[in-house]
Design an enzyme around this catalytic site. Structure first.
Site, mmCIF file in Angstrom:
data_model
loop_
_atom_site.group_PDB
_atom_site.id
_atom_site.type_symbol
_atom_site.label_atom_id
_atom_site.label_comp_id
_atom_site.label_asym_id
_atom_site.label_seq_id
_atom_site.Cartn_x
_atom_site.Cartn_y
_atom_site.Cartn_z
ATOM 1 N N ASN A 1 -17.611 1.210 -20.026
ATOM 2 C CA ASN A 1 -16.424 0.435 -19.686
ATOM 3 C C ASN A 1 -15.585 0.184 -20.929
ATOM 4 O O ASN A 1 -16.073 0.376 -22.048
ATOM 5 C CB ASN A 1 -16.871 -0.905 -19.056
ATOM 6 N N HIS B 1 -14.541 1.156 -0.463
ATOM 7 C CA HIS B 1 -13.435 0.228 -0.177
ATOM 8 C C HIS B 1 -12.296 0.909 0.574
ATOM 9 O O HIS B 1 -11.183 0.384 0.650
ATOM 10 C CB HIS B 1 -12.897 -0.398 -1.468
ATOM 11 N N CYS C 1 -0.846 4.451 17.301
ATOM 12 C CA CYS C 1 -2.156 5.111 17.197
ATOM 13 C C CYS C 1 -2.135 6.378 18.033
ATOM 14 O O CYS C 1 -1.728 6.341 19.200
ATOM 15 C CB CYS C 1 -3.248 4.178 17.717
ATOM 16 N N TYR D 1 0.828 -1.221 0.000
ATOM 17 C CA TYR D 1 0.000 0.000 0.000
ATOM 18 C C TYR D 1 0.860 1.268 0.000
ATOM 19 O O TYR D 1 0.430 2.301 -0.510
ATOM 20 C CB TYR D 1 -0.997 -0.030 1.159
ATOM 21 N N ALA E 1 -12.490 5.620 -20.702
ATOM 22 C CA ALA E 1 -13.247 6.520 -19.811
ATOM 23 C C ALA E 1 -12.991 7.989 -20.123
ATOM 24 O O ALA E 1 -13.912 8.806 -20.118
ATOM 25 C CB ALA E 1 -12.889 6.218 -18.356
ATOM 26 N N CYS F 1 -6.484 2.413 13.226
ATOM 27 C CA CYS F 1 -5.950 1.601 14.330
ATOM 28 C C CYS F 1 -6.803 0.343 14.465
ATOM 29 O O CYS F 1 -8.019 0.435 14.686
ATOM 30 C CB CYS F 1 -5.976 2.391 15.634
HETATM 31 N N1 APR Z 1 -11.470 3.181 -19.533
HETATM 32 C C1 APR Z 1 -12.571 2.485 -19.128
HETATM 33 N N2 APR Z 1 -12.525 1.253 -18.553
HETATM 34 C C2 APR Z 1 -11.300 0.706 -18.409
HETATM 35 C C3 APR Z 1 -10.106 1.359 -18.825
HETATM 36 C C4 APR Z 1 -10.236 2.660 -19.402
HETATM 37 N N3 APR Z 1 -9.177 3.349 -19.816
HETATM 38 N N4 APR Z 1 -9.046 0.546 -18.547
HETATM 39 C C5 APR Z 1 -9.567 -0.580 -17.976
HETATM 40 N N5 APR Z 1 -10.916 -0.484 -17.914
HETATM 41 C C6 APR Z 1 -11.877 -1.460 -17.362
HETATM 42 C C7 APR Z 1 -11.481 -2.911 -17.619
HETATM 43 O O1 APR Z 1 -11.999 -3.361 -18.842
HETATM 44 C C8 APR Z 1 -12.116 -3.630 -16.425
HETATM 45 O O2 APR Z 1 -13.435 -4.058 -16.741
HETATM 46 O O3 APR Z 1 -11.874 -1.314 -15.967
HETATM 47 C C9 APR Z 1 -12.183 -2.551 -15.340
HETATM 48 C C10 APR Z 1 -11.218 -2.765 -14.181
HETATM 49 O O4 APR Z 1 -11.577 -3.931 -13.515
HETATM 50 P P1 APR Z 1 -10.824 -4.397 -12.182
HETATM 51 O O5 APR Z 1 -9.378 -4.334 -12.383
HETATM 52 O O6 APR Z 1 -11.433 -5.705 -11.792
HETATM 53 O O7 APR Z 1 -11.193 -3.268 -11.138
HETATM 54 P P2 APR Z 1 -12.510 -3.066 -10.265
HETATM 55 O O8 APR Z 1 -13.728 -3.563 -10.979
HETATM 56 O O9 APR Z 1 -12.537 -1.668 -9.831
HETATM 57 O O10 APR Z 1 -12.179 -4.013 -9.015
HETATM 58 C C11 APR Z 1 -13.053 -4.100 -7.988
HETATM 59 O O11 APR Z 1 -11.676 -5.499 -6.681
HETATM 60 O O12 APR Z 1 -9.583 -6.004 -6.173
HETATM 61 C C12 APR Z 1 -10.679 -5.456 -5.672
HETATM 62 O O13 APR Z 1 -10.962 -3.847 -3.977
HETATM 63 C C13 APR Z 1 -10.496 -4.013 -5.260
HETATM 64 O O14 APR Z 1 -11.996 -2.157 -5.653
HETATM 65 C C14 APR Z 1 -11.390 -3.260 -6.245
HETATM 66 C C15 APR Z 1 -12.387 -4.306 -6.656
#
Ligand code: APR
Length: 229
Positions: A198, A106, A133, A53, A216, A114
């Site tokens: 997406n 999240h 803490c 992190y 995006a 803490c």
């Molecule tokens: N524009 C739009 N969408 C995009 C782009 C972009 N430039 N680049 C990637 N993506 C899309 C991918 O196609 C995918 O469907 O974003 C999505 C990312 O998916 P994940 O990596 O699974 O992320 P997310 O859905 O936010 O994960 C959910 O999982 O690991 C845990 O806690 C963590 O909050 C996170 C949760």
């Protein structure tokens, strides 16, 4: 479309240089979830978790919001109805773009928590197991991040907004993680229209009434202009 509930995922920050989780070469291809994103992993090796992190926090602080983040800030300012912005993201790019009242379900990389007394405070750039803490002095500081197996934050508030939504929009998320992946169903049950924006079809695409695919930073500003018009 007076009340719009927006959920963003890692995809909205991808063009700001922050890696997503499940795309090719993503974070979960480089790190084991069990090691860095579970309470058990933290109990086993807290230094490894802090290292993970600390790197995310440094990248998030060095990154800049992109056109998608800014477009949502404009929508919040100019839309005459309610805009509720919920994010799965733990970075600070929504706030850096001027987005208000962002609901981080999240958690937040810039928060410290803490594990003994639940006190929260702003996270230093580098966190470690020796940090005390400020309230109970325990050395059980963890990043204020919701890990797998833990209940996300603000769930009651989020379900309340979903029950009143006219439109639910999911931006940049893969639909693999619950309860967030179930929000579209909640919205449908409350009679809301639904839109997925997406890069590619998510795992829950079949539950959305409409969808657009692409980057995006390109489609969010266009969509915002359509709504504001
Ligand atoms: N524009 C739009 N969408 C995009 C782009 C972009 N430039 N680049 C990637 N993506 C899309 C991918 O196609 C995918 O469907 O974003 C999505 C990312 O998916 P994940 O990596 O699974 O992320 P997310 O859905 O936010 O994960 C959910 O999982 O690991 C845990 O806690 C963590 O909050 C996170 C949760």
């Amino acid at each position: 479309m007076s009340k719009i509930v927006i959920l963003t995922g890692a995809g909205i920050s991808a063009e700001s240089g922050l890696g997503t989780f499940r795309d090719e070469g993503g974070l979960w291809a480089q790190h084991r979830i069990e090691d860095v994103a579970t309470p058990e992993g933290f109990a086993r090796d807290p230094d490894l978790v802090h290292e993970f992190y600390n790197a995310q926090r440094a990248q998030s602080r060095a990154a800049n919001p992109n056109a998608a983040h800014f477009a949502l800030a404009k929508l919040q300012k100019e839309h005459r109805g309610d805009i509720v912005l919920v994010t799965q993201n733990v970075d600070r790019l929504h706030e850096a773009a001027g987005d208000q009242d962002v609901c981080h379900m999240h958690g937040f990389l810039d928060g410290a928590l803490c594990s003994s007394c639940d006190t929260r405070w702003p996270a230093p750039l580098v966190m470690s197991t020796t940090q005390q803490c400020p309230s109970c002095n325990a050395q059980t500081t963890r990043p204020d991040i919701v890990w797998f197996g833990e209940m996300p934050y603000h769930m009651e508030t989020i379900y309340h907004h979903l029950s009143e939504a006219d439109l639910f929009v999911a931006i940049g998320k893969s639909g693999n993680v619950y309860p967030a992946a179930g929000f579209v169903q909640e919205a449908v049950l409350s009679g809301a229209d639904t839109l997925e924006l997406n890069f590619e079809a998510s795992a829950t695409i079949s539950q959305f009434a409409q969808a657009e695919f692409g980057k995006a930073s390109e489609f969010v500003p266009t969509w915002v202009e359509t709504i504001l018009k």
